[in-house]
Design a protein around this motif. Structure first.
Motif, PDB file in Angstrom:
ATOM      1  N   ALA A 113      36.171  33.723  50.642  1.00 14.50           N
ATOM      2  CA  ALA A 113      35.359  34.302  49.571  1.00 14.50           C
ATOM      3  C   ALA A 113      36.017  34.070  48.218  1.00 14.50           C
ATOM      4  O   ALA A 113      35.332  33.827  47.220  1.00 14.50           O
ATOM      5  N   LEU A 114      37.345  34.128  48.155  1.00 13.11           N
ATOM      6  CA  LEU A 114      38.035  33.856  46.896  1.00 13.11           C
ATOM      7  C   LEU A 114      37.811  32.404  46.468  1.00 13.11           C
ATOM      8  O   LEU A 114      37.627  32.117  45.274  1.00 13.11           O
ATOM      9  N   VAL A 115      37.823  31.494  47.444  1.00 11.41           N
ATOM     10  CA  VAL A 115      37.518  30.092  47.147  1.00 11.41           C
ATOM     11  C   VAL A 115      36.074  29.963  46.670  1.00 11.41           C
ATOM     12  O   VAL A 115      35.772  29.250  45.704  1.00 11.41           O
ATOM     13  N   ALA A 116      35.167  30.682  47.338  1.00  8.81           N
ATOM     14  CA  ALA A 116      33.744  30.610  46.991  1.00  8.81           C
ATOM     15  C   ALA A 116      33.488  31.146  45.584  1.00  8.81           C
ATOM     16  O   ALA A 116      32.702  30.571  44.817  1.00  8.81           O
ATOM     17  N   ILE A 117      34.143  32.235  45.232  1.00 11.20           N
ATOM     18  CA  ILE A 117      33.980  32.806  43.891  1.00 11.20           C
ATOM     19  C   ILE A 117      34.448  31.805  42.834  1.00 11.20           C
ATOM     20  O   ILE A 117      33.778  31.570  41.820  1.00 11.20           O
ATOM     21  N   ARG A 118      35.596  31.200  43.083  1.00 17.15           N
ATOM     22  CA  ARG A 118      36.113  30.215  42.134  1.00 17.15           C
ATOM     23  C   ARG A 118      35.192  29.004  42.051  1.00 17.15           C
ATOM     24  O   ARG A 118      34.942  28.473  40.951  1.00 17.15           O
ATOM     25  N   ALA A 119      34.641  28.565  43.183  1.00 17.62           N
ATOM     26  CA  ALA A 119      33.697  27.444  43.165  1.00 17.62           C
ATOM     27  C   ALA A 119      32.477  27.789  42.321  1.00 17.62           C
ATOM     28  O   ALA A 119      31.985  26.957  41.549  1.00 17.62           O
ATOM     29  N   ALA A 120      31.993  29.018  42.444  1.00 16.78           N
ATOM     30  CA  ALA A 120      30.802  29.420  41.694  1.00 16.78           C
ATOM     31  C   ALA A 120      31.085  29.534  40.202  1.00 16.78           C
ATOM     32  O   ALA A 120      30.212  29.263  39.372  1.00 16.78           O
ATOM     33  N   LEU A 121      32.300  29.919  39.835  1.00 21.09           N
ATOM     34  CA  LEU A 121      32.668  29.991  38.417  1.00 21.09           C
ATOM     35  C   LEU A 121      32.908  28.600  37.831  1.00 21.09           C
ATOM     36  O   LEU A 121      32.518  28.315  36.697  1.00 21.09           O
TER      37      LEU A 121
END
Length: 295
Positions: A113-121
């Motif tokens: 999820a931390l990777v996903a959040i960074r990808a979305a930002l």
């Protein structure tokens, strides 16, 4: 023989100069990428992926440093960039693109999820929808950890230490260390069968340096990236769904409020299960992802 997600095909996909990811792909339709957490592999999505594959192309990689994906050595001179969530997010975008998808929905659990959040930002024009399971953004995680309640996150502090000691300590008792989290974070022990548990432990045992490097990055470079976004007023521009255990009150903060500061288009819900909700409550996770993609 390693366990697999039934009906999914496996391949190895290069995503960076020195990194190839192990990935399971199944189904057909609009793409959804699922990123696993700690101390697990892509197999944590086995129930959710099988259900979503009836209407979507479902892509389940092992993150760099985990499972059967490549585990590049941490570059001591690169300030944690090897396992920065920004780097792992770029892996995810490159993976989807290599499989023919320029835009996709993204769901992550825990580390994923931390990777996903960074990808979305970092890639707002690529990530169409974002789902986060049982985590706060990195900056908020450190903000809320204080006093005796922070004892639940002892591993965050252990793996934040300079290279050497944490790797040595964890490697000396790897099964006990990783098994501890599989035990205490699970409300229904039957949700992780013996064969899957053994796979998680074997994969983690073989990945101690890279797992520690992933966590170390979250105490350094990842915080800096989040802070830069907060200072610039950057937010998650796509629809966001967050599923969490009901742990906000116990730890003394409002998890939904923390998330609203990042995600104007937010649906936040609590789930009555342990941390490993994709395995303990897969039906609820599938419903949440389908509702998210419909927004």
């Amino acid at each position: 023989m390693h366990p697999t997600i039934p009906g999914f095909t496996y391949r190895r996909v290069p995503v960076a100069d020195d990194v190839t990811l192990n990935v399971a792909v199944g189904g057909s339709g609009t793409p959804v990428v699922l990123l696993h957490g700690f101390p697990q592999t892509h197999l944590m999505w086995r129930h959710v992926a099988a259900e979503l594959a009836s209407h979507h192309t479902v892509i389940c990689p092992d993150l760099r440093g985990y499972g059967a994906s490549d585990k590049p050595a941490e570059d001591a001179q690169a300030d944690g960039v090897t396992y920065a969530k920004r780097t792992m997010a770029a892996d995810t975008v490159a993976l989807a693109r290599a499989l023919g998808h320029d835009r996709f929905a993204l769901a992550g659990h825990d580390r994923g999820a931390l990777v996903a959040i960074r990808a979305a930002l970092d890639h707002p024009d690529v990530i169409t929808h974002l789902a986060s399971l049982d985590v706060l953004p990195t900056l908020d995680t450190w903000d809320v950890m204080h006093g005796t309640t922070a004892a639940v996150g002892f591993h965050l502090y252990l793996m934040a230490q300079p290279p050497g000691l944490p790797e040595q300590m964890i490697a000396a008792s790897a099964d006990a260390f990783f098994g501890h989290f599989l035990d205490i974070w699970t409300r229904d022990p039957q949700a992780i069968p013996a064969a899957i548990r053994a796979e998680y432990l074997a994969a983690s045992r073989a990945a101690v340096p890279s797992i520690v490097a992933d966590y170390r990055a979250s105490a350094g470079v990842d915080v800096a990236h989040d802070q830069a976004d907060r200072d610039a007023g950057n937010q998650l521009r796509m629809p966001v769904s967050v599923l969490q255990q009901d742990w906000g009150t116990a730890l003394g903060f409002d998890a939904a409020a923390r998330w609203r500061a990042w995600a104007p288009d937010l649906k936040h819900a609590t789930v009555s299960c342990g941390h490993f909700m994709a395995e303990e409550a897969p039906g609820e996770v599938v419903r949440a992802v389908r509702e998210l993609i419909a927004r």
